[in-house]
Design an enzyme around this catalytic site. Sequence first.
Site, PDB file in Angstrom:
ATOM      1  N   ARG A 109     -13.831  18.406 -50.387  1.00 56.90           N
ATOM      2  CA  ARG A 109     -13.916  18.179 -49.359  1.00 56.90           C
ATOM      3  C   ARG A 109     -12.976  17.444 -48.703  1.00 56.90           C
ATOM      4  O   ARG A 109     -13.057  18.477 -47.217  1.00 56.90           O
ATOM      5  CB  ARG A 109     -15.122  17.167 -49.087  1.00 56.90           C
ATOM      6  CG  ARG A 109     -16.631  18.244 -49.544  1.00 56.90           C
ATOM      7  CD  ARG A 109     -18.126  17.190 -48.790  1.00 56.90           C
ATOM      8  NE  ARG A 109     -17.539  16.800 -47.982  1.00 56.90           N
ATOM      9  CZ  ARG A 109     -18.857  15.526 -47.404  1.00 56.90           C
ATOM     10  NH1 ARG A 109     -18.793  14.456 -49.081  1.00 56.90           N
ATOM     11  NH2 ARG A 109     -19.029  15.155 -46.942  1.00 56.90           N
ATOM     12  N   HIS A 113     -23.562   0.332 -47.854  1.00 59.64           N
ATOM     13  CA  HIS A 113     -22.244   1.889 -47.642  1.00 59.64           C
ATOM     14  C   HIS A 113     -22.212   2.482 -45.546  1.00 59.64           C
ATOM     15  O   HIS A 113     -22.770   2.062 -45.240  1.00 59.64           O
ATOM     16  CB  HIS A 113     -22.986   3.283 -47.909  1.00 59.64           C
ATOM     17  CG  HIS A 113     -21.648   3.936 -49.397  1.00 59.64           C
ATOM     18  ND1 HIS A 113     -21.199   4.015 -49.579  1.00 59.64           N
ATOM     19  CD2 HIS A 113     -21.409   4.806 -48.256  1.00 59.64           C
ATOM     20  CE1 HIS A 113     -20.226   4.678 -50.440  1.00 59.64           C
ATOM     21  NE2 HIS A 113     -20.334   5.431 -48.959  1.00 59.64           N
ATOM     22  N   ASP A 157     -20.683  12.953 -57.045  1.00 54.84           N
ATOM     23  CA  ASP A 157     -19.569  13.302 -55.863  1.00 54.84           C
ATOM     24  C   ASP A 157     -18.052  13.160 -55.698  1.00 54.84           C
ATOM     25  O   ASP A 157     -17.434  13.475 -55.038  1.00 54.84           O
ATOM     26  CB  ASP A 157     -20.368  11.955 -54.995  1.00 54.84           C
ATOM     27  CG  ASP A 157     -19.647  11.602 -53.790  1.00 54.84           C
ATOM     28  OD1 ASP A 157     -19.721  12.549 -53.294  1.00 54.84           O
ATOM     29  OD2 ASP A 157     -19.129  10.694 -53.246  1.00 54.84           O
ATOM     30  N   SER A 191     -24.277  12.560 -50.144  1.00 53.73           N
ATOM     31  CA  SER A 191     -22.815  12.089 -50.883  1.00 53.73           C
ATOM     32  C   SER A 191     -22.873  10.766 -51.189  1.00 53.73           C
ATOM     33  O   SER A 191     -23.490   9.877 -51.988  1.00 53.73           O
ATOM     34  CB  SER A 191     -21.137  12.533 -50.145  1.00 53.73           C
ATOM     35  OG  SER A 191     -20.867  11.169 -50.467  1.00 53.73           O
ATOM     36  N   LYS A 236     -25.001   8.291 -54.576  1.00 49.81           N
ATOM     37  CA  LYS A 236     -24.309   6.615 -55.378  1.00 49.81           C
ATOM     38  C   LYS A 236     -24.991   5.589 -55.075  1.00 49.81           C
ATOM     39  O   LYS A 236     -25.174   5.201 -55.856  1.00 49.81           O
ATOM     40  CB  LYS A 236     -22.698   6.850 -54.108  1.00 49.81           C
ATOM     41  CG  LYS A 236     -21.905   7.562 -54.467  1.00 49.81           C
ATOM     42  CD  LYS A 236     -20.629   7.237 -53.766  1.00 49.81           C
ATOM     43  CE  LYS A 236     -20.362   7.186 -52.210  1.00 49.81           C
ATOM     44  NZ  LYS A 236     -19.372   8.346 -52.015  1.00 49.81           N
TER      45      LYS A 236
END
Length: 434
Positions: free
Chosen positions: A168, A82, A161, A183, A187
């Site tokens: 956000r 990520h 999320d 966040s 995930k």
Amino acid sequence: MRAYDIIEKKRDGNELSGEEIEFMVAGYTRGIIPDYQMSAWLMAVYFQGMTDRETADLTMSMMNSGSVADMSRFGNMVVDKHSSGGVGDKTTLIIAPIIAALGCKIPKMSGRGLGHTGGTLDKLESIPGFNTALSVEEFERVVNECGMAVISQTENITPADKKIYALRDTTATVSSIPLIASSIMSKKLASGAPNIVLDVTIGSGAFMKDIGKGQQLAEKMVAIGKSCGRNVAAVLTDMDEPLGFAVGNAVEVEESVRLLKGKKISGLYEVCVALAANMLSLASGEAYDSCVKCVTDTVASGAALRQFKKWIECQGGDARFIDDFSLLPTAKYERAVTAVRDGYITHMDAEMVGKASCMLGAGRLKYDDEIDPAAGVILRKKVGDMCHIGDTVCVLKASDPELFDEAEQAFVSALDFGDVKPALSGHMVLGIMR
Ligand code: URA
């Protein structure tokens, strides 16, 4: 418990209990807590921060807001990745097929564009037919058949999320270390991989503008992952100018395919090799240098491109665009932005380039905005390049020519010129943390 009291407590700089954090996350996910209270709470977190314990509790609440995928049947060669976000960041599209071609499984849950940064899902959805909304069962089936899958947070997986991320994005509460860490890690933990590589981007195009902040974010995420029994590596990478030459959605898909076809696009290629080699090394336990060789050989042999095609088809996409880019969404209008003076480009503010791309329609200004898959920016020059008056610095692409003026202004404001060629470090990897 009342949301009001929890907002007030955080606003005043106090530590919240796990129950209070769970109350906010679960209440917002179920629609009991309204947007305005959640926005106020996020802003309080933004200014007051969170302790490590609060950040870990927030991560767990978000992870447990939906199902958690079980990837244990695939063994230890399962690896996820990520990025903390950037401009022109298409690394997932390139790395995931490389790693799957090398025998790893990649169950990946990605996000949409956030602030000035692009989102992998928006890029993938520019491919005709490509479906990112798979259920947990379909997700596991595609990973089994194809070795990899990239999906969105569905109603089933980290729905908290999905909602908080969108809020956000429109309330200027993105660049907060606990909010980004929770966040991303919620995930990653929910998608079930035992090995996780985090690309922590640093520079003008990233949420973390300096190396110190990037290190803090990396440390937090590595600690959360380890406390949950995962192998985690964080690679700190340079995002001071856009990564590669394409910024947008379909244009980034096209650039990714060009790299997989063997074009060593400077900056982008180095970052992809480093991330992919770290993923392989974490999953296989092999030495990093031998993993670098495996990765570069897999691109050079065409195996990664073949895996990319298989993946697009497994998720319902029409893979014919790989041989014919005109099958991707194409912008109706283009405008060249030219240099107004002679000189070297000494700085290109990646955040402003990302904003210019959003203004053209490639990103969202409000969370229910539609993305224009064809819009974006193609850079013709980058930092260190010499320009003469009239040279094209970039080409803007849009479906509505009215969008060009504002985007051009933003792009031009991103550039600094000088008479002396700037010294370039040439290092895209700024550090690795395990
Ligand atoms: N990527 C995410 O998934 N979440 C963030 O908050 C920032 C980048």
